[in-house]
Enzyme design. Structure first.
Site, PDB file in Angstrom:
ATOM      1  N   ASN A   1      85.810 117.009  33.859  1.00 13.44           N
ATOM      2  CA  ASN A   1      86.629 115.879  34.307  1.00 13.44           C
ATOM      3  C   ASN A   1      85.923 115.067  35.404  1.00 13.44           C
ATOM      4  OD1 ASN A   1      88.960 114.120  34.640  1.00 13.44           O
ATOM      5  ND2 ASN A   1      90.031 115.711  33.503  1.00 13.44           N
ATOM      6  N   ARG A   2      86.681 114.221  36.078  1.00 11.92           N
ATOM      7  CA  ARG A   2      86.051 113.185  36.915  1.00 11.92           C
ATOM      8  C   ARG A   2      85.973 113.535  38.399  1.00 11.92           C
ATOM      9  NH1 ARG A   2      88.668 110.947  32.712  1.00 11.92           N
ATOM     10  NH2 ARG A   2      87.557 109.304  31.595  1.00 11.92           N
TER      11      ARG A   2
ATOM     12  N   HIS B   1      82.451 115.009  33.596  1.00 11.67           N
ATOM     13  CA  HIS B   1      81.983 116.167  32.828  1.00 11.67           C
ATOM     14  C   HIS B   1      80.558 116.609  33.177  1.00 11.67           C
ATOM     15  CE1 HIS B   1      85.681 115.960  30.758  1.00 11.67           C
ATOM     16  NE2 HIS B   1      85.360 115.133  29.781  1.00 11.67           N
TER      17      HIS B   1
ATOM     18  N   HIS C   1      85.697 121.592  25.575  1.00  9.27           N
ATOM     19  CA  HIS C   1      86.188 120.261  25.185  1.00  9.27           C
ATOM     20  C   HIS C   1      86.406 120.144  23.674  1.00  9.27           C
ATOM     21  CE1 HIS C   1      86.792 115.975  25.469  1.00  9.27           C
ATOM     22  NE2 HIS C   1      86.503 115.953  26.758  1.00  9.27           N
ATOM     23  N   SER C   2      86.937 121.178  23.037  1.00  6.36           N
ATOM     24  CA  SER C   2      87.182 121.089  21.593  1.00  6.36           C
ATOM     25  C   SER C   2      88.280 120.087  21.276  1.00  6.36           C
ATOM     26  CB  SER C   2      87.584 122.457  21.038  1.00  6.36           C
ATOM     27  OG  SER C   2      86.463 123.300  21.004  1.00  6.36           O
ATOM     28  N   TYR C   3      88.064 119.354  20.188  1.00  2.07           N
ATOM     29  CA  TYR C   3      89.091 118.443  19.662  1.00  2.07           C
ATOM     30  C   TYR C   3      89.716 119.163  18.469  1.00  2.07           C
ATOM     31  CZ  TYR C   3      86.889 114.449  22.102  1.00  2.07           C
ATOM     32  OH  TYR C   3      86.371 113.584  23.037  1.00  2.07           O
TER      33      TYR C   3
ATOM     34  N   ASP D   1      95.918 111.085  28.476  1.00  2.00           N
ATOM     35  CA  ASP D   1      94.592 111.465  28.993  1.00  2.00           C
ATOM     36  C   ASP D   1      94.829 111.874  30.444  1.00  2.00           C
ATOM     37  OD1 ASP D   1      91.950 111.867  29.496  1.00  2.00           O
ATOM     38  OD2 ASP D   1      91.278 109.851  28.963  1.00  2.00           O
TER      39      ASP D   1
ATOM     40  N   GLN E   1      94.003 119.277  30.919  1.00  2.00           N
ATOM     41  CA  GLN E   1      93.888 117.870  30.536  1.00  2.00           C
ATOM     42  C   GLN E   1      94.341 117.762  29.089  1.00  2.00           C
ATOM     43  OE1 GLN E   1      92.763 115.579  32.731  1.00  2.00           O
ATOM     44  NE2 GLN E   1      92.471 113.745  31.498  1.00  2.00           N
TER      45      GLN E   1
ATOM     46  N   GLU F   1      92.105 120.766  27.665  1.00  2.08           N
ATOM     47  CA  GLU F   1      91.006 121.236  28.517  1.00  2.08           C
ATOM     48  C   GLU F   1      91.609 121.913  29.740  1.00  2.08           C
ATOM     49  OE1 GLU F   1      88.532 117.565  29.097  1.00  2.08           O
ATOM     50  OE2 GLU F   1      89.872 116.909  27.520  1.00  2.08           O
TER      51      GLU F   1
HETATM   52  C1  BGC Z   1      88.573 112.650  29.387  1.00  2.18           C
HETATM   53  C2  BGC Z   1      88.596 111.349  28.630  1.00  2.18           C
HETATM   54  C3  BGC Z   1      87.252 111.153  27.999  1.00  2.18           C
HETATM   55  C4  BGC Z   1      86.983 112.329  27.105  1.00  2.18           C
HETATM   56  C5  BGC Z   1      85.648 112.262  26.421  1.00  2.18           C
HETATM   57  C6  BGC Z   1      88.299 113.734  28.420  1.00  2.18           C
HETATM   58  O1  BGC Z   1      88.245 114.948  29.075  1.00  2.18           O
HETATM   59  O2  BGC Z   1      89.749 112.852  30.085  1.00  2.18           O
HETATM   60  O3  BGC Z   1      88.903 110.271  29.474  1.00  2.18           O
HETATM   61  O4  BGC Z   1      87.183 109.963  27.282  1.00  2.18           O
HETATM   62  O5  BGC Z   1      87.051 113.514  27.836  1.00  2.18           O
HETATM   63  O6  BGC Z   1      84.659 112.028  27.311  1.00  2.18           O
END
Ligand code: BGC
Length: 382
Positions: A111-112, A137, A210-212, A282, A319, A347
C-alpha cells in the site's frame, strides 16, 4: 471354441480388467504433493521456478519464485469441476511485463506511503515514488519484482518457504531485512500464508499478497455479482491520492457497510465521496477484533459456481480493492483481456501510510524483534 468366440472372451476380459483398473484408480485416494519445475529465466540468466502444491482433495496452488506470485489456484465448484480462481499469466513473460501486481507478494511496504517520505528515530527517509507523488507497494522494484529463494518445507502439508534479503537502502528503506513467506496448502482447502522478517536496523515493514480473485473462474467476466461480508465496523477514508486522512470512520449508513452479505455491485457506483475517490472500492477496512490474533476478515460467495472464499488474518486491516484500474489492456491466461472489475483483492495489511500516522498500529520493526503475520484463504462450496 471358435476363434471369433475366444477373441470376444479376450476382449471382454480386457474390458473387465480395464474397468477394475479404473475403479481401483477412483478408489485410490489422492495424496498431497509439492513439485518444482522451471518457469523460465530472467534477463540476467537467473533461473525462475514454479512450485505446485496439491492436497488430497485435488486443490492446487502454483507459486513462482519471481515475486513469490500465486500463478494459479484451482478450487472446486458446486458442479465438482475445478477452476483457476486467480488472475495472472500462463508464463513468466506475462509477469515480467506491465501488470498490476497479479498474485504478487508486495513489500517492503504494501500500500501507500504519502509522498514516499517518513521519519524514523528522528531521521528522514525518502522512498522510491511510483504512484503520483506517493510510494506504492514497495517502490519501483518491490518484492513483486525480485527473485525469491524457494525451499520445500519437509513433513506435514505441502509447504513452500520463500526467502528474500532486501539490502539496506533498497528502494529507500533502512536496514537489511530478511523476509520469509511460507505458503502451505492444508487438507482443509486453505492456502495459509505465514510472513516473518528480521532486520539489522530500525525499519518499517508491511507485507501482503496481491492476488486478484474471481470465484467464477479467472476470465469469467466481472465480480459485481460476488457477495461479500466483511468483519469491519470501520474503515480508513482517503484523500484524492488514496492516502488515509487519519480518521477511523464507522461504515454505518455508507456503501462500506459489508457487515451483512452484500453484492459487490450493489453500491459500487453510489453517489458517495469515498466511492468516487476510489473509483469503486479501494479502501482499507479496520478488521474487528484484536490484531495479532487470527480472526475472520471476509466471506465471499459466488452464487453461480457456489464457490466460497473465507479470509482470516492476524493483521489489523484489509484493503478491499475491486480491480477498478483494470481496463482490458492486460491480456492474461489464455489471452483473456482483464476488464474493469474482473477480479477483487483482499490484501491483509497494516493501515496505509502508517509510518506517518502515529495513531495507527505501528509498522516499525527493530533489530532483535520478529515481524510475524498470518493470513488464511479458505475455499469451500455452498
Ligand atoms: C491499491 C490500488 C492499486 C492496486 C494495483 C491496490 O492495492 O489499493 O489503488 O491500483 O493495488 O496497484
Amino acid at each position: 471354441m471358435s476363434l471369433k468366440t475366444s477373441t470376444a472372451i479376450l476382449s471382454l476380459t480386457a474390458a473387465a480388467l480395464m474397468m477394475s483398473a479404473c475403479a481401483q484408480k477412483k478408489e485410490t485416494p489422492m495424496s498431497s504433493s509439492i513439485t518444482k519445475a522451471s518457469f523460465g529465466k530472467l534477463a540476467d540468466g537467473a533461473a525462475v521456478d514454479i512450485y505446485t502444491l496439491k492436497n488430497a482433495a485435488g486443490m492446487e496452488a502454483a507459486i513462482t519464485t519471481y515475486g513469490g506470485r500465486i500463478v494459479s489456484l484451482k478450487t472446486v465448484g458446486r458442479d465438482g469441476k475445478f477452476a483457476d480462481v486467480v488472475l495472472g499469466f500462463d508464463n513468466l513473460e506475462g509477469y515480467l511485463g506491465d501488470n498490476p501486481y497479479f498474485g504478487a507478494l508486495v513489500g517492503r511496504y504494501g500500500n501507500r506511503i504519502a509522498k514516499g517520505h517518513f521519519k524514523l528515530d528522528g531521521k528522514d527517509y525518502k522512498l522510491a515514488v511510483n504512484n503520483g507523488v506517493n510510494s506504492l507497494h514497495g517502490g519501483l522494484k518491490g518484492f513483486d519484482k525480485v527473485l525469491w529463494t524457494g525451499r520445500e518445507v519437509p513433513g506435514g502439508d505441502p509447504s513452500l518457504e520463500l526467502t528474500y534479503v532486501s539490502k539496506d537502502g533498497e528502494e529507500g528503506y533502512p536496514g537489511t531485512l530478511t523476509q520469509k513467506v511460507t505458503y502451505t496448502l492444508t487438507a482443509a482447502n486453505e492456502l495459509k500464508i505465514d510472513y516473518s522478517a528480521t532486520t539489522d536496523q530500525d525499519t518499517v515493514v508491511n507485507v501482503t499478497n496481491h492476488s486478484y480473485f474471481n470465484l467464477a473462474g479467472q476470465g469469467q467476466g466481472d465480480v459485481l455479482g460476488h457477495v461479500v461480508q466483511l468483519s469491519a465496523a470501520k474503515f480508513t477514508p482517503v484523500d484524492a491520492g488514496l492516502i488515509p486522512t487519519g480518521e477511523l470512520k464507522s461504515v454505518e449508513g455508507t456503501p462500506f457497510d459489508f457487515r451483512q452479505p452484500t453484492a459487490i455491485g450493489a453500491r459500487i457506483n453510489a453517489a458517495d465521496e469515498q466511492i468516487k475517490l476510489g473509483g469503486g472500492y479501494d479502501h482499507n477496512f479496520v478488521v474487528d477484533g484484536t490484531p495479532g490474533t487470527l480472526r475472520p476478515v471476509a466471506r465471499v460467495t459466488e452464487p453461480v459456481s457456489g464457490r466460497v472464499l473465507e479470509v482470516s488474518t492476524t493483521e489489523p486491516g484489509v484493503q478491499f480493492y475491486t480491480g477498478n484500474f483494470l481496463d482490458g489492456t492486460v491480456k492474461g491466461k489464455g489471452g483473456v483481456a482483464y476488464a474493469k472489475r474482473s477480479g477483487f483483492c483482499l490484501e491483509t495489511q497494516h493501515f496505509p501510510d502508517s509510518p506517518n500516522h502515529p495513531d495507527f498500529p505501528t509498522t516499525t520493526l527493530k533489530p532483535g524483534a520478529e515481524y510475524k503475520s498470518t493470513t488464511l484463504f479458505k475455499f469451500s462450496v455452498q
